[in-house]
Scaffold this motif. Structure first.
Motif, PDB file in Angstrom:
ATOM      1  N   ILE A  23       0.883  -1.165   0.000  1.00 37.87           N
ATOM      2  CA  ILE A  23       0.000   0.000   0.000  1.00 37.87           C
ATOM      3  C   ILE A  23       0.919   1.213   0.000  1.00 37.87           C
ATOM      4  O   ILE A  23       1.753   1.362   0.897  1.00 37.87           O
ATOM      5  CB  ILE A  23      -0.928   0.005   1.228  1.00 37.87           C
ATOM      6  N   ALA A  24       0.783   2.051  -1.018  1.00 33.83           N
ATOM      7  CA  ALA A  24       1.685   3.195  -1.176  1.00 33.83           C
ATOM      8  C   ALA A  24       0.867   4.478  -1.331  1.00 33.83           C
ATOM      9  O   ALA A  24       0.076   4.588  -2.263  1.00 33.83           O
ATOM     10  CB  ALA A  24       2.586   2.990  -2.391  1.00 33.83           C
ATOM     11  N   PRO A  25       1.070   5.478  -0.465  1.00 37.10           N
ATOM     12  CA  PRO A  25       0.348   6.747  -0.571  1.00 37.10           C
ATOM     13  C   PRO A  25       1.042   7.710  -1.540  1.00 37.10           C
ATOM     14  O   PRO A  25       1.421   8.818  -1.188  1.00 37.10           O
ATOM     15  CB  PRO A  25       0.380   7.271   0.870  1.00 37.10           C
ATOM     16  N   ARG A  26       1.209   7.255  -2.780  1.00 36.41           N
ATOM     17  CA  ARG A  26       1.955   8.029  -3.796  1.00 36.41           C
ATOM     18  C   ARG A  26       1.767   7.341  -5.143  1.00 36.41           C
ATOM     19  O   ARG A  26       1.306   6.209  -5.204  1.00 36.41           O
ATOM     20  CB  ARG A  26       3.441   8.044  -3.445  1.00 36.41           C
ATOM     21  N   PRO A  27       2.171   8.009  -6.239  1.00 35.06           N
ATOM     22  CA  PRO A  27       2.227   7.283  -7.511  1.00 35.06           C
ATOM     23  C   PRO A  27       3.142   6.065  -7.360  1.00 35.06           C
ATOM     24  O   PRO A  27       4.102   6.086  -6.600  1.00 35.06           O
ATOM     25  CB  PRO A  27       2.816   8.306  -8.486  1.00 35.06           C
ATOM     26  N   HIS A  28       2.826   5.014  -8.090  1.00 36.06           N
ATOM     27  CA  HIS A  28       3.510   3.739  -7.919  1.00 36.06           C
ATOM     28  C   HIS A  28       3.935   3.205  -9.279  1.00 36.06           C
ATOM     29  O   HIS A  28       3.271   3.470 -10.283  1.00 36.06           O
ATOM     30  CB  HIS A  28       2.545   2.765  -7.233  1.00 36.06           C
ATOM     31  N   ASN A  29       4.994   2.424  -9.318  1.00 36.71           N
ATOM     32  CA  ASN A  29       5.481   1.904 -10.598  1.00 36.71           C
ATOM     33  C   ASN A  29       4.438   1.068 -11.338  1.00 36.71           C
ATOM     34  O   ASN A  29       4.473   0.979 -12.552  1.00 36.71           O
ATOM     35  CB  ASN A  29       6.795   1.135 -10.422  1.00 36.71           C
ATOM     36  N   SER A  30       3.486   0.484 -10.635  1.00 41.14           N
ATOM     37  CA  SER A  30       2.462  -0.301 -11.332  1.00 41.14           C
ATOM     38  C   SER A  30       1.534   0.573 -12.171  1.00 41.14           C
ATOM     39  O   SER A  30       0.817   0.062 -13.022  1.00 41.14           O
ATOM     40  CB  SER A  30       1.654  -1.131 -10.328  1.00 41.14           C
ATOM     41  N   ASP A  39      -4.907   9.770 -21.062  1.00 44.99           N
ATOM     42  CA  ASP A  39      -4.848  11.208 -21.320  1.00 44.99           C
ATOM     43  C   ASP A  39      -4.363  12.001 -20.109  1.00 44.99           C
ATOM     44  O   ASP A  39      -3.916  13.136 -20.252  1.00 44.99           O
ATOM     45  CB  ASP A  39      -6.182  11.746 -21.839  1.00 44.99           C
ATOM     46  N   PHE A  40      -4.426  11.411 -18.915  1.00 47.38           N
ATOM     47  CA  PHE A  40      -3.831  12.001 -17.718  1.00 47.38           C
ATOM     48  C   PHE A  40      -3.052  10.896 -17.025  1.00 47.38           C
ATOM     49  O   PHE A  40      -3.569   9.803 -16.810  1.00 47.38           O
ATOM     50  CB  PHE A  40      -4.901  12.536 -16.757  1.00 47.38           C
ATOM     51  N   SER A  41      -1.815  11.178 -16.636  1.00 46.96           N
ATOM     52  CA  SER A  41      -1.020  10.158 -15.955  1.00 46.96           C
ATOM     53  C   SER A  41      -1.336  10.159 -14.465  1.00 46.96           C
ATOM     54  O   SER A  41      -1.942  11.100 -13.930  1.00 46.96           O
ATOM     55  CB  SER A  41       0.476  10.427 -16.160  1.00 46.96           C
ATOM     56  N   GLN A  42      -0.873   9.122 -13.782  1.00 44.03           N
ATOM     57  CA  GLN A  42      -1.059   9.064 -12.332  1.00 44.03           C
ATOM     58  C   GLN A  42      -0.350  10.233 -11.647  1.00 44.03           C
ATOM     59  O   GLN A  42      -0.764  10.672 -10.577  1.00 44.03           O
ATOM     60  CB  GLN A  42      -0.579   7.733 -11.773  1.00 44.03           C
ATOM     61  N   PHE A  43       0.694  10.767 -12.263  1.00 47.31           N
ATOM     62  CA  PHE A  43       1.410  11.902 -11.688  1.00 47.31           C
ATOM     63  C   PHE A  43       0.567  13.168 -11.793  1.00 47.31           C
ATOM     64  O   PHE A  43       0.494  13.958 -10.851  1.00 47.31           O
ATOM     65  CB  PHE A  43       2.772  12.079 -12.373  1.00 47.31           C
ATOM     66  N   ASP A  44      -0.074  13.372 -12.961  1.00 46.93           N
ATOM     67  CA  ASP A  44      -0.967  14.527 -13.146  1.00 46.93           C
ATOM     68  C   ASP A  44      -2.083  14.519 -12.102  1.00 46.93           C
ATOM     69  O   ASP A  44      -2.348  15.529 -11.440  1.00 46.93           O
ATOM     70  CB  ASP A  44      -1.630  14.488 -14.536  1.00 46.93           C
ATOM     71  N   THR A  45      -2.762  13.375 -11.972  1.00 48.77           N
ATOM     72  CA  THR A  45      -3.909  13.311 -11.072  1.00 48.77           C
ATOM     73  C   THR A  45      -3.486  13.351  -9.606  1.00 48.77           C
ATOM     74  O   THR A  45      -4.234  13.845  -8.763  1.00 48.77           O
ATOM     75  CB  THR A  45      -4.765  12.059 -11.367  1.00 48.77           C
ATOM     76  N   HIS A  46      -2.290  12.874  -9.297  1.00 48.09           N
ATOM     77  CA  HIS A  46      -1.776  12.965  -7.928  1.00 48.09           C
ATOM     78  C   HIS A  46      -1.654  14.432  -7.518  1.00 48.09           C
ATOM     79  O   HIS A  46      -2.105  14.823  -6.433  1.00 48.09           O
ATOM     80  CB  HIS A  46      -0.426  12.257  -7.825  1.00 48.09           C
ATOM     81  N   ILE A  47      -1.067  15.246  -8.377  1.00 49.82           N
ATOM     82  CA  ILE A  47      -0.897  16.676  -8.075  1.00 49.82           C
ATOM     83  C   ILE A  47      -2.253  17.363  -7.957  1.00 49.82           C
ATOM     84  O   ILE A  47      -2.485  18.156  -7.033  1.00 49.82           O
ATOM     85  CB  ILE A  47      -0.020  17.365  -9.150  1.00 49.82           C
ATOM     86  N   LEU A  51      -3.694  19.180  -4.501  1.00 43.57           N
ATOM     87  CA  LEU A  51      -4.112  20.580  -4.518  1.00 43.57           C
ATOM     88  C   LEU A  51      -5.613  20.753  -4.285  1.00 43.57           C
ATOM     89  O   LEU A  51      -6.109  21.874  -4.219  1.00 43.57           O
ATOM     90  CB  LEU A  51      -3.721  21.223  -5.854  1.00 43.57           C
ATOM     91  N   GLY A  52      -6.335  19.638  -4.178  1.00 40.83           N
ATOM     92  CA  GLY A  52      -7.776  19.717  -3.963  1.00 40.83           C
ATOM     93  C   GLY A  52      -8.553  20.152  -5.195  1.00 40.83           C
ATOM     94  O   GLY A  52      -9.681  20.616  -5.084  1.00 40.83           O
ATOM     95  N   LEU A  53      -7.957  20.001  -6.365  1.00 41.06           N
ATOM     96  CA  LEU A  53      -8.615  20.383  -7.611  1.00 41.06           C
ATOM     97  C   LEU A  53      -9.456  19.223  -8.138  1.00 41.06           C
ATOM     98  O   LEU A  53      -9.199  18.058  -7.795  1.00 41.06           O
ATOM     99  CB  LEU A  53      -7.558  20.798  -8.646  1.00 41.06           C
ATOM    100  N   PRO A  54     -10.443  19.515  -8.970  1.00 42.32           N
ATOM    101  CA  PRO A  54     -11.277  18.433  -9.509  1.00 42.32           C
ATOM    102  C   PRO A  54     -10.445  17.447 -10.320  1.00 42.32           C
ATOM    103  O   PRO A  54      -9.525  17.831 -11.044  1.00 42.32           O
ATOM    104  CB  PRO A  54     -12.266  19.165 -10.420  1.00 42.32           C
ATOM    105  N   LEU A  55     -10.784  16.173 -10.175  1.00 41.28           N
ATOM    106  CA  LEU A  55     -10.091  15.137 -10.936  1.00 41.28           C
ATOM    107  C   LEU A  55     -10.827  14.894 -12.250  1.00 41.28           C
ATOM    108  O   LEU A  55     -12.052  14.789 -12.264  1.00 41.28           O
ATOM    109  CB  LEU A  55     -10.021  13.838 -10.131  1.00 41.28           C
ATOM    110  N   PRO A  56     -10.081  14.809 -13.353  1.00 40.27           N
ATOM    111  CA  PRO A  56     -10.717  14.586 -14.648  1.00 40.27           C
ATOM    112  C   PRO A  56     -11.137  13.138 -14.822  1.00 40.27           C
ATOM    113  O   PRO A  56     -10.637  12.242 -14.131  1.00 40.27           O
ATOM    114  CB  PRO A  56      -9.591  14.932 -15.635  1.00 40.27           C
ATOM    115  N   LYS A  57     -12.044  12.910 -15.748  1.00 42.21           N
ATOM    116  CA  LYS A  57     -12.342  11.542 -16.158  1.00 42.21           C
ATOM    117  C   LYS A  57     -11.142  11.086 -16.988  1.00 42.21           C
ATOM    118  O   LYS A  57     -10.713  11.780 -17.911  1.00 42.21           O
ATOM    119  CB  LYS A  57     -13.619  11.495 -16.988  1.00 42.21           C
TER     120      LYS A  57
END
Length: 141
Positions: A23-30, A39-47, A51-57
């Motif tokens: 269990i990792a509280p961060r982006p993970h190699n998997s 269209d959005f990477s796990q790094f994009d959605t993590h940030i 920041l509390g911004l809306p997450l895209p589909k």
């Protein structure tokens, strides 16, 4: 659990069970395949989550698999990517390549991902040579 951002739960399926490995509280190699395949990477959605911004589909452009690149696979990985323009090599910037040390990964696109889930010490010449696949510039972080 109070968490903002990504929470990865890595699991393995056995013949009769599902085992939680990490269990990792961060982006993970998997989830690194998302850099090219979505269209959005796990790094994009993590940030965005932090920041509390809306997450895209999130849309999967094309099914993909990842091959881990260990220290002993560096030359073979570079050669494979050079011959296959749609294979994406990501190296993690580690200074010394040691045997069995994870140095990076290769992302491959495939409509049948399970058939290409093999280690790099397999014969890479048996993998298909994919044509180039164009992905939007916003996919790369």
């Amino acid at each position: 659990l109070e968490l903002s951002g990504t929470l990865c739960v890595e699991m393995f399926v056995t013949s009769d069970d599902i085992i939680v490995n990490e269990i990792a509280p961060r982006p993970h190699n998997s989830g690194h395949y998302s850099i090219e395949a979505c269209d959005f990477s796990q790094f994009d959605t993590h940030i965005l989550g932090i920041l509390g911004l809306p997450l895209p589909k999130i849309h999967l452009h094309q099914p993909a698999v990842m091959l881990n690149v260990l220290g002993q696979h560096m030359d073979k990985a570079r050669a494979y990517v050079k011959e296959n323009p749609s294979a994406h090599l990501h190296l993690y910037g580690k200074l010394e390549a040691k045997h069995n040390r994870k140095m990076g990964h290769i992302t491959l696109f495939s409509n049948e991902p399970a058939t290409y889930n093999l280690p790099l010490d397999s014969d890479l010449t048996s993998l298909p040579h994919y044509p180039s696949v164009e992905i939007g510039k916003e996919d790369f972080t």
